[in-house]
Design an enzyme around this catalytic site. Structure first.
Site, short mmCIF file in Angstrom:
data_model
loop_
_atom_site.label_atom_id
_atom_site.label_comp_id
_atom_site.label_asym_id
_atom_site.label_seq_id
_atom_site.Cartn_x
_atom_site.Cartn_y
_atom_site.Cartn_z
N HIS A 1 13.30 4.48 1.49
CA HIS A 1 11.88 4.72 1.75
C HIS A 1 11.02 3.95 0.77
CE1 HIS A 1 12.40 7.80 -1.46
NE2 HIS A 1 11.13 7.55 -1.69
N GLU B 1 6.88 7.07 2.66
CA GLU B 1 6.56 8.34 2.00
C GLU B 1 5.09 8.33 1.62
OE1 GLU B 1 7.44 10.49 -2.29
OE2 GLU B 1 8.80 8.94 -1.58
N HIS C 1 2.85 -5.08 -0.69
CA HIS C 1 2.52 -4.61 0.65
C HIS C 1 3.79 -4.18 1.37
CE1 HIS C 1 3.45 -8.90 1.23
NE2 HIS C 1 3.99 -8.50 2.38
N GLU D 1 1.41 -5.72 6.21
CA GLU D 1 1.54 -7.01 6.89
C GLU D 1 2.14 -6.78 8.29
OE1 GLU D 1 3.78 -11.34 6.32
OE2 GLU D 1 4.11 -9.73 4.87
#
Length: 121
Positions: A6, A55, A74, A116
């Site tokens: 995550h 998360e 990002h 993105e």
């Protein structure tokens, strides 16, 4: 062997962020953890296809905006139907940067995190 599990974004308004990620990216909550004392709530969002999660962490005592520096980090998402997704994000007003030469663009979430969007290749 290690595998991705995550990635975390801390958010100031959990409900607003969950709605944004649902509307913009189709992500849905898959797990939730709340502190007994109410000091934090963590919600994991999934894409329904992979085990990787985003998360979202809300901290009760962190009321100011998060300092994201120069937004040089990002999360990236791949779009099967890039044109449709681009149109949707344009209508939502969340596109913050486009690079047509590279065939990518970025959207910004309610806290200013950049995501993105890349076409499936």
């Amino acid at each position: 062997m290690l595998t991705f599990n995550h990635f975390n974004f801390n958010v100031t308004d959990l409900d607003k962020s969950i709605q944004f990620y649902r509307d913009a990216l189709g992500l849905e909550p898959v797990r939730r953890k709340e502190a007994e004392d109410g000091s934090f709530i963590i919600v994991f969002l999934g894409d329904g296809e992979t085990d990787f999660c985003l998360e979202l962490t809300w901290l009760r005592d962190h009321t100011q905006r998060y300092d994201l520096g120069e937004c040089e980090f990002h999360l990236a998402m791949q779009a099967e139907d890039y044109e449709t997704v681009h149109r949707k994000h344009g209508e939502m007003g969340c596109i913050c940067f486009e690079n047509p030469a590279m065939g990518i663009y970025f959207i910004s979430d309610p806290d200013g995190y950049w995501i993105e969007i890349i076409p499936a290749r």
